[in-house]
Design an enzyme around this catalytic site. Sequence first.
Site, PDB file in Angstrom:
ATOM      1  N   THR A  97       0.839  -1.192   0.000  1.00 12.48           N
ATOM      2  CA  THR A  97       0.000   0.000   0.000  1.00 12.48           C
ATOM      3  C   THR A  97       0.877   1.246   0.000  1.00 12.48           C
ATOM      4  O   THR A  97       1.953   1.259   0.606  1.00 12.48           O
ATOM      5  CB  THR A  97      -0.926   0.044   1.225  1.00 12.48           C
ATOM      6  OG1 THR A  97      -1.597   1.305   1.271  1.00 12.48           O
ATOM      7  CG2 THR A  97      -0.141  -0.132   2.526  1.00 12.48           C
ATOM      8  N   SER A 110      -1.424   3.727  10.663  1.00 11.35           N
ATOM      9  CA  SER A 110      -2.275   2.791  11.398  1.00 11.35           C
ATOM     10  C   SER A 110      -1.495   1.517  11.643  1.00 11.35           C
ATOM     11  O   SER A 110      -0.423   1.312  11.066  1.00 11.35           O
ATOM     12  CB  SER A 110      -3.548   2.479  10.600  1.00 11.35           C
ATOM     13  OG  SER A 110      -3.240   1.631   9.494  1.00 11.35           O
ATOM     14  N   TYR A 112      -2.437  -1.379  10.622  1.00  8.78           N
ATOM     15  CA  TYR A 112      -2.455  -2.050   9.322  1.00  8.78           C
ATOM     16  C   TYR A 112      -1.281  -1.591   8.464  1.00  8.78           C
ATOM     17  O   TYR A 112      -0.543  -2.414   7.911  1.00  8.78           O
ATOM     18  CB  TYR A 112      -3.776  -1.758   8.612  1.00  8.78           C
ATOM     19  CG  TYR A 112      -3.744  -2.006   7.121  1.00  8.78           C
ATOM     20  CD1 TYR A 112      -3.895  -3.285   6.603  1.00  8.78           C
ATOM     21  CD2 TYR A 112      -3.555  -0.958   6.228  1.00  8.78           C
ATOM     22  CE1 TYR A 112      -3.861  -3.511   5.239  1.00  8.78           C
ATOM     23  CE2 TYR A 112      -3.526  -1.176   4.863  1.00  8.78           C
ATOM     24  CZ  TYR A 112      -3.679  -2.448   4.375  1.00  8.78           C
ATOM     25  OH  TYR A 112      -3.627  -2.671   3.024  1.00  8.78           O
ATOM     26  N   HIS A 113      -1.107  -0.279   8.355  1.00  6.26           N
ATOM     27  CA  HIS A 113      -0.019   0.244   7.529  1.00  6.26           C
ATOM     28  C   HIS A 113       1.350  -0.097   8.143  1.00  6.26           C
ATOM     29  O   HIS A 113       2.316  -0.318   7.419  1.00  6.26           O
ATOM     30  CB  HIS A 113      -0.153   1.755   7.369  1.00  6.26           C
ATOM     31  CG  HIS A 113      -1.308   2.152   6.498  1.00  6.26           C
ATOM     32  ND1 HIS A 113      -2.489   2.644   7.012  1.00  6.26           N
ATOM     33  CD2 HIS A 113      -1.480   2.097   5.151  1.00  6.26           C
ATOM     34  CE1 HIS A 113      -3.331   2.898   6.019  1.00  6.26           C
ATOM     35  NE2 HIS A 113      -2.738   2.566   4.889  1.00  6.26           N
ATOM     36  N   LYS A 148       2.455  -3.411   6.987  1.00  5.33           N
ATOM     37  CA  LYS A 148       2.950  -3.384   5.612  1.00  5.33           C
ATOM     38  C   LYS A 148       4.398  -2.882   5.559  1.00  5.33           C
ATOM     39  O   LYS A 148       5.184  -3.320   4.712  1.00  5.33           O
ATOM     40  CB  LYS A 148       2.060  -2.492   4.743  1.00  5.33           C
ATOM     41  CG  LYS A 148       0.637  -2.996   4.598  1.00  5.33           C
ATOM     42  CD  LYS A 148       0.549  -4.232   3.733  1.00  5.33           C
ATOM     43  CE  LYS A 148      -0.889  -4.607   3.435  1.00  5.33           C
ATOM     44  NZ  LYS A 148      -1.034  -5.710   2.489  1.00  5.33           N
TER      45      LYS A 148
END
Length: 228
Positions: A145, A186, A188-189, A192
């Site tokens: 992302t 976040s 989530y990020h 990544k």
Amino acid sequence: MKVIVLGGDGFCGWPTALHLSNLGHDIVIVDNLSRRMIDVELEVESLTPIRPMSERIAAWKEVSGRDIRFVSMNIGKDFQEFIDLIDEEKPDTIVHFAEQRAAPYSMKSARHKRYTVDNNLNATNDVLAAIVDSGRDIHLVHLGTMGVYGYGTAGMKIPEGYLKVKVQTDEGLKDQEILYPANPGSIYHMTKTQDQLFFHFYNKNDKVKITDLHQGIVWGTQTNETKR
């Protein structure tokens, strides 16, 4: 080619599996159907209808004449089963979508943060470790992302891959390549950004071939294959 699509039941994984199948590749989908369970937890439904996996595969067989195999497996937990699957299927490529996919979900509570970290990081490391353990020349393709660069980068020209920098040493300035500085917004990020460190490590130490895509938002209701 033989391609294993991890997370092939998901919003990006299913259209990708159909696209590759339509091109003539032999596709195996691996998924634990967690996307469906999260929707149940949140008491929501997808904007586009999601039929059971058996119906999806049967419908694709009807319109294309091509078979897709589905394997229910939890990547990041069922490590030996995944190694056995690689030995059985002998894939040329693994496409990795097997991660909790929502930044807002990853920030709902401590439990959701822990789930996202446990699921995403263990999945990525297990996929890489299994590729090395198999001894096969497998190319890993991963969906990352642009969010790893931070939310304030909209409109910025972000270089692909690595930045070339000069580092001061006792012998003077030395050329070095570093990953573009991460700035996750976040949990989530953040996972990544850790993925790309895993990829750098396994590529450097084990020569695993990896394509890590840092794309913007992927959105749409249909692809040419799903319309069929």
